[in-house]
Design a protein around this motif. Structure first.
Motif, mmCIF file in Angstrom:
data_model
loop_
_atom_site.group_PDB
_atom_site.id
_atom_site.type_symbol
_atom_site.label_atom_id
_atom_site.label_comp_id
_atom_site.label_asym_id
_atom_site.label_seq_id
_atom_site.Cartn_x
_atom_site.Cartn_y
_atom_site.Cartn_z
ATOM 1 N N VAL A 43 30.065 18.979 47.666
ATOM 2 C CA VAL A 43 30.616 20.323 47.466
ATOM 3 C C VAL A 43 32.135 20.222 47.517
ATOM 4 O O VAL A 43 32.708 19.899 48.557
ATOM 5 C CB VAL A 43 30.103 21.307 48.527
ATOM 6 N N LYS A 174 28.280 24.793 45.095
ATOM 7 C CA LYS A 174 28.865 24.062 43.975
ATOM 8 C C LYS A 174 27.774 23.534 43.044
ATOM 9 O O LYS A 174 26.691 23.147 43.471
ATOM 10 C CB LYS A 174 29.699 22.889 44.517
ATOM 11 N N CYS A 209 32.673 25.982 41.778
ATOM 12 C CA CYS A 209 32.501 25.893 43.231
ATOM 13 C C CYS A 209 33.059 27.165 43.859
ATOM 14 O O CYS A 209 34.183 27.570 43.550
ATOM 15 C CB CYS A 209 33.249 24.670 43.769
#
Length: 377
Positions: A43, A174, A209
């Motif tokens: 992420v 994400k 994200c």
């Protein structure tokens, strides 16, 4: 401090791998312990400011081998869709953590670093020496331990770090997408309770994200409901999500993301990257800061090895001074901007000011970014 016993780095993300490459380049024995295999998605916003390019060149890291996108422009929108654009003062590049971490790992191995796949259970400091214990009943003795294990870990709990005891209200999500998006642009879009970054990485893939407050997310059953009910209320995000195809089976998520201040040194462990301090994603500079922090600490360790720095205490104090000089104000600005943008009326007011005075946005960007990171030599 017996530096001849080598250096153990706990965690093999951006900061840990960069420190391993730097320290091995100057001839030090480095052991890096990382729980995951490479390559692995993480992420992350996957945008890196060009401020660290001179340092990457010094490390002999030719990122062009990964075919990154070259990013020079920013678009920013509030939750209701009001948009402003500007050029990024230094610009940057887009590359996935999947590709970049594996690239750094290979370079570290080439440099002679010993990389161990294992979980760290405990770090004990006695008689000026560290012993690191792992889940596979291995132990490693070293003169210096660097903590580079990311945003949150069981190690933080064992060290009783202050931020661990505080509830964090942030969730990060994400995924990679196939969607039409300019190569040279990074988008930062506000929505109720969060922010979303959009930019292209290698292979024509777009990384999306976002960071959401738990208070806004908890009303919904899952990520899909939250996105469809809240995130896409921003018309720019609505257009992106409606025209995109997700390339992951499911989005990656991290909960309990903390932006509280962290102690840079815990039980004489020297922290770098997100383990030392996390800047809000809306500043778009976390990856560059992680790499830069590895440089700062590695240069100080070299001075300790050369006896320019005479003691562990002076090493720790020097690192604290260097960190504060480079990052303290940037982290503070990130927290301030996040606070403002969480307040609807304040964010609308800020947007009106920036629309009226377009030169203000690049000034704000500069306050969260650094200068070109050049080498002392």
């Amino acid at each position: 401090m017996d530096v001849s016993k080598g250096i153990t780095i706990v965690g093999g993300g951006l900061a840990g791998l960069t420190a391993a490459i730097h320290l091995s380049k100057i001839g030090l024995k480095v052991i890096l312990i990382e729980k995951n295999e490479y390559p692995k998605h993480k992420v992350c916003g996957e945008y890196i400011s060009n401020e660290i390019v001179p340092y990457l060149d010094w490390l002999s890291l030719d990122i062009s081998e990964l075919n990154p996108t070259q990013i020079s422009k920013l678009e920013f929108s509030t939750a209701d869709g009001k948009m402003i654009h500007c050029d990024l003062p230094l610009g940057g590049f887009g590359v996935s953590r999947y590709a970049l971490d594996a690239f750094l790992y290979q370079k570290a191995v080439q440099n002679g670093c010993e990389i161990i796949q294992d979980n760290v259970d405990a770090i004990v400091f006695e008689n000026d020496v560290f012993t690191v214990y792992t889940s596979n009943n291995r132990k490693f003795v070293s003169g210096i331990v660097i903590g580079a294990y990311g945003k949150r870990s069981n190690i933080d709990q064992k060290l009783k770090r202050e931020f661990v005891g505080k509830k964090s209200d942030w969730l990060a999500v994400k995924a990679h997408y196939s969607v039409g998006f300019p190569d040279d642009l990074v988008g930062l879009h506000n929505f109720e309770g969060g922010y979303c970054g959009v930019s292209k990485v290698e292979n024509n893939v777009v990384n999306i994200c976002y960071l959401a407050s738990y208070a806004s997310f908890k009303k919904y059953k899952n990520i899909e409901d939250f996105q469809s009910q809240i995130v896409v209320k921003n018309p720019h995000l609505k257009e992106i999500f409606e025209t995109s195809k997700m390339l992951f089976e499911t989005p990656l998520t991290i909960s309990q993301v903390s932006f509280d201040k962290k102690k840079l040194i815990e039980s004489h462990i020297l922290m770098i990257g997100d383990t030392a301090g996390l800047i809000h994603p809306l500043c778009g500079n976390g990856m560059a800061m992680a790499i830069h922090s590895a440089k700062i600490l590695s240069e100080l360790i070299e001075k300790r090895c050369n006896n320019e720095i005479k003691s562990r205490e002076k090493l720790e104090n020097s690192y604290l001074c260097e960190w504060n000089s480079n990052f303290k104000n940037r982290l503070r600005m990130g927290r301030f901007l996040a606070f403002i943008l969480q307040k609807h009326k304040a964010s609308v007011f800020l947007m009106k000011i920036m629309i009226k005075f377009p030169k203000l946005l690049p000034i704000i960007i500069k306050r969260t970014h650094g200068q070109l990171v050049t080498m002392n030599d």
